[in-house]
Design an enzyme around this catalytic site. Structure first.
Site, short mmCIF file in Angstrom:
data_model
loop_
_atom_site.label_atom_id
_atom_site.label_comp_id
_atom_site.label_asym_id
_atom_site.label_seq_id
_atom_site.Cartn_x
_atom_site.Cartn_y
_atom_site.Cartn_z
N LYS A 1 40.86 37.62 38.68
CA LYS A 1 39.91 38.72 39.21
C LYS A 1 40.81 39.63 39.98
O LYS A 1 41.63 39.37 40.72
CB LYS A 1 38.75 38.15 39.81
CG LYS A 1 37.73 39.03 39.83
CD LYS A 1 36.83 38.62 38.72
CE LYS A 1 35.74 39.94 38.46
NZ LYS A 1 34.76 39.47 37.38
N ASP B 1 34.60 45.30 35.59
CA ASP B 1 33.55 44.55 36.56
C ASP B 1 32.75 45.87 37.30
O ASP B 1 32.75 46.88 36.56
CB ASP B 1 34.12 43.68 37.60
CG ASP B 1 33.14 42.38 38.30
OD1 ASP B 1 32.93 41.38 37.40
OD2 ASP B 1 32.76 42.82 39.16
O1 2IT Z 1 32.84 38.58 35.45
C1 2IT Z 1 33.09 38.82 34.36
O2 2IT Z 1 33.21 38.09 33.53
C2 2IT Z 1 33.62 39.95 33.78
N1 2IT Z 1 33.61 40.95 34.78
C3 2IT Z 1 34.32 40.24 32.67
C4 2IT Z 1 35.54 40.03 32.43
C5 2IT Z 1 36.42 40.11 31.30
O3 2IT Z 1 37.52 39.98 31.38
O4 2IT Z 1 35.95 40.65 30.43
#
Ligand code: 2IT
Length: 445
Positions: A124, A164
């Protein structure tokens, strides 16, 4: 496994990181029985190894606003665990983003990605950049500056970011444009791209659609149907939009959406025009829902309150962490809510989860219910790797299959002696097993 000791160590090593500690506490408390029954995990110190991120990058982002003033923000990428595949997870741009936020999200992502059935590790990233009130030009300049550093740490088989909160199709475009230029390659290193330049059909809808498919599966398991049910949704961004759209399409009536300024109550329910307007609201960069009530007759704006006070059959948290607390949960229980679906990551406080489960409300944790988003991101990676573009029907079918598999796993590992399905436990145990077994097979490295 000594949960108390591990949590005390996590707390001591990560002072002031309450969100991270909250996320770790929930997982450890729900997997402990399974870990005790399977001593190999303790022999390999798997839990202790899983709560420590592989690495964290923190960097300075300098950019110039429209007035020519220099701005300084902080950027991060947390690469949490890549036992089962390249790091994968979104980027969050919001003024309250700290390392704590991104560590909790990266930890959750590791379990969620494991549940999707696809080979993706957990990561993340993001920044304390506040998109509110910024021009498109300023957003572009920020994204370019952010990527000029981030590109050193990512790659299509190394770490694949996505969107996100605060990062949607527009931002992914600006970020990808810069990556492509700096890396001299066009390999689809971000997901959530536009359909014309490597993106997957249905990725924008996937988180909300997947959550509603999961709700359908939960209802079916309990002998019920989504048709005719009333639904309160919090948030008005990409996830709330997808959830409102699919729930409406399946015959449910979505009566609430919300923003940081309050909530909208619309007893008539959503329709195409109202759902499309949610996109306009988000694109305005103002982060408020009040204009919805001016635009649509019959819709009421309630300032400063959360939608959980409104009576409905189903409640779906689609905004942000800890947006539904113990008091909100008590209110939902009092109002006879049948099902609560956490769609935002850790949308419910630990108190809220406890209250809902005690009252035997059907409850889905975010890492199961919202996994369709990253799931379709995984499908976007597959399409990029084979230089092909799948049809909407193909993507939707795979999304359905993923959500079904996650639901089955939750039932398998979460059904308690009295028959109540503890979806939190089920999701955590199922997510844990795949990562833990892979770590054992990969050795200590
Ligand atoms: O919290 C999540 O799963 C997302 N923000 C999507 C992450 C993604 O790599 O599509």
């Amino acid at each position: 496994m000594d949960v108390k000791k591990i949590l005390a160590d996590v707390k001591a090593k990560n002072p002031g990181q309450d969100l991270f500690l909250q996320a770790v506490t929930e997982v450890l408390e729900t997997i402990q029985d399974y870990v005790k029954e399977n001593p190999k995990y303790d022999d390999h110190k798997i839990v202790e190894r899983m709560v420590e991120p592989d690495r964290i990058y923190q960097f300075k982002v300098e950019w110039m606003n429209d007035k020519g003033e220099i701005q300084i923000n902080r950027g991060y990428r947390v690469q949490f665990n890549n036992a089962i595949g390249p790091y994968k997870g979104g980027l969050r741009f919001a003024p309250n983003v700290t390392l704590d936020t991104l560590k909790f999200l990266g930890f959750e992502q590791t379990f969620k990605n494991s549940l999707t059935t696809l080979p993706m590790g957990g990561g993340k990233g993001g920044s304390d950049f506040d998109p509110k009130g910024k021009s498109d030009n300023e957003i572009m300049h920020f994204c370019q500056a952010f990527m000029s550093e981030l590109f050193k740490y990512i790659g299509p088989d190394r770490d694949v970011p996505a969107g996100d909160i605060g990062v949607g199709g527009r931002e992914i475009g600006f970020l990808y444009g810069m990556y492509k230029k700096l890396a001299s390659e066009n390999t689809g290193v971000l997901t959530g791209k536009g359909a014309g330049w490597g993106g997957s059909i249905l990725r924008p809808e996937a988180t909300g659609f997947g959550a509603v498919y999961f709700v359908e599966d939960m209802l079916k398991k309990h002998g019920m149907d989504i048709k005719g049910k009333t639904v309160t949704v919090s948030g008005f961004g990409n996830v709330a939009w997808g959830a409102a759209k699919k729930a409406t399409e399946l015959g449910a009536k979505v009566i609430c959406i919300s923003g940081p300024d309050g909530y909208i109550l619309d007893e008539a329910g959503m329709n195409d025009a109202k759902i499309d307007y949610m996109l306009e609201l988000r694109a305005s960069n103002n982060n408020v829902v009040k204009p919805f009530a001016t635009k649509f007759k019959g819709a009421k704006f309630v300032a400063g309150k959360k939608p959980w006070e409104v009576k409905s059959d189903i409640a779906m948290s689609c905004a942000i962490q800890n947006e539904l607390n113990g008091d909100d949960a008590k209110m939902l229980i009092k109002n006879g809510t049948t099902l609560v679906c956490e769609v935002s990551n850790m949308g419910c406080t630990a108190d809220a989860v406890h209250e809902l489960q005690k009252a035997k409300v059907i409850f889905a944790p975010g890492k199961a219910a919202n996994a369709g988003g990253v799931g379709v991101s995984g499908l976007e990676m597959s399409q990029n790797a084979e230089h092909l573009h799948w049809t909407a029907a193909e993507v939707d079918e795979r999304l359905h299959a993923m959500m079904k598999s996650i639901h089955e796993n939750c039932v398998k590992y979460g059904t308690e002696k009295d028959g109540y399905i503890n979806y939190v436990k089920g999701a955590n145990v199922a997510g844990f097993i795949k990562v833990a077994d892979s770590m054992i097979e990969l050795g200590v490295c």
